[in-house]
Design a protein around this motif. Structure first.
Motif, PDB file in Angstrom:
ATOM      1  N   LEU A 110     -13.691 -41.617 -52.747  1.00 31.59           N
ATOM      2  CA  LEU A 110     -13.546 -41.622 -54.205  1.00 31.59           C
ATOM      3  C   LEU A 110     -14.855 -42.062 -54.856  1.00 31.59           C
ATOM      4  O   LEU A 110     -15.150 -43.249 -54.966  1.00 31.59           O
ATOM      5  CB  LEU A 110     -12.397 -42.552 -54.630  1.00 31.59           C
ATOM      6  CG  LEU A 110     -12.026 -42.522 -56.110  1.00 31.59           C
ATOM      7  CD1 LEU A 110     -11.623 -41.121 -56.552  1.00 31.59           C
ATOM      8  CD2 LEU A 110     -10.897 -43.504 -56.395  1.00 31.59           C
ATOM      9  N   GLU A 116      -9.099 -39.322 -59.160  1.00 33.63           N
ATOM     10  CA  GLU A 116      -7.935 -39.580 -58.310  1.00 33.63           C
ATOM     11  C   GLU A 116      -6.685 -39.023 -58.967  1.00 33.63           C
ATOM     12  O   GLU A 116      -6.491 -39.137 -60.178  1.00 33.63           O
ATOM     13  CB  GLU A 116      -7.779 -41.080 -58.064  1.00 33.63           C
ATOM     14  CG  GLU A 116      -6.633 -41.395 -57.112  1.00 33.63           C
ATOM     15  CD  GLU A 116      -6.584 -42.856 -56.712  1.00 33.63           C
ATOM     16  OE1 GLU A 116      -7.611 -43.381 -56.238  1.00 33.63           O
ATOM     17  OE2 GLU A 116      -5.498 -43.460 -56.881  1.00 33.63           O
ATOM     18  N   CYS A 129      -7.975 -36.929 -54.294  1.00 35.34           N
ATOM     19  CA  CYS A 129      -8.922 -36.844 -55.398  1.00 35.34           C
ATOM     20  C   CYS A 129      -9.559 -35.470 -55.393  1.00 35.34           C
ATOM     21  O   CYS A 129      -9.501 -34.731 -54.413  1.00 35.34           O
ATOM     22  CB  CYS A 129      -9.964 -37.967 -55.344  1.00 35.34           C
ATOM     23  SG  CYS A 129     -11.002 -38.020 -53.889  1.00 35.34           S
TER      24      CYS A 129
END
Length: 194
Positions: A110, A116, A129
């Motif tokens: 991430l 996300e 994500c």
């Protein structure tokens, strides 16, 4: 080494070229349930009791091809997460593992250019994500108990990305593993196929 995948449907295949190989063909007869691999015109591999929904890998390295069955998770929940792209390190079976895995995967995947997302219900949560180009990165998935056909359908209906397997393979397995009916399957594939 080239690896070709064969997904078995409910229809016959009479000696067709395997992918981009120049010397390897395969055939499948649904009446006898026999899959055959041919190399340079001769049979080099054969599997009996092959059913619609089965899948195989043929490894070609310039010599005689090798045939092996593709293995998928047996439990319906694991199979669902698998076909959605959640690998062994991201599929969880307890909530505490899900929390730990999510923290670890966020650190690895991430970044600032990724958003996300999740789909969730009372018994499940699938977190992933997406980057600016729409590429998906799987973070963690958790399904805590056996789901009803309606709940399996709900997850698949919420899933926003294409699934990388042939439709006939998914139809057979979704019906067999999740007990989805033909109306549910038709709605899902109409949605995914645009």
């Amino acid at each position: 080494m080239a690896k070709h995948k064969i997904f078995i449907g409910g229809y016959g295949v009479i000696k067709i070229r395997l992918g981009d190989s120049r010397s390897t063909d395969y055939s499948y007869d649904p009446m006898t349930e026999v899959l055959q691999i041919f190399w340079r015109g001769k049979e080099v591999a054969r599997r009996d009791n092959v059913k619609s929904g089965d899948a195989f890998i043929v490894e070609c390295d310039g010599s005689e091809p090798k045939l092996s069955r593709m293995h998928f998770p047996n439990h319906p929940n694991d199979f669902l997460m698998y076909v959605l792209g959640f690998g062994p390190g991201t599929r969880c079976h307890r909530w505490d593992y899900y929390d730990k895995t999510l923290i670890e995967q966020r650190k690895e995947k991430l970044f600032d250019d990724r958003v996300e997302k999740k789909i969730s219900g009372d018994k499940y949560i699938l977190t992933f994500c997406e980057d600016e180009r729409g590429k998906i990165y799987h973070l963690a998935g958790m399904i805590d108990s056996k789901l009803s056909p309606t709940e399996y359908y709900e997850i698949l209906d919420k899933w926003p990305y294409p699934i990388r397997y042939p439709e006939f393979f998914l139809r057979v397995n979704f019906e067999k593993r999740f007990k989805l009916n033909s109306q549910q399957l038709t709605k899902l594939f109409r949605k995914w196929n645009g």
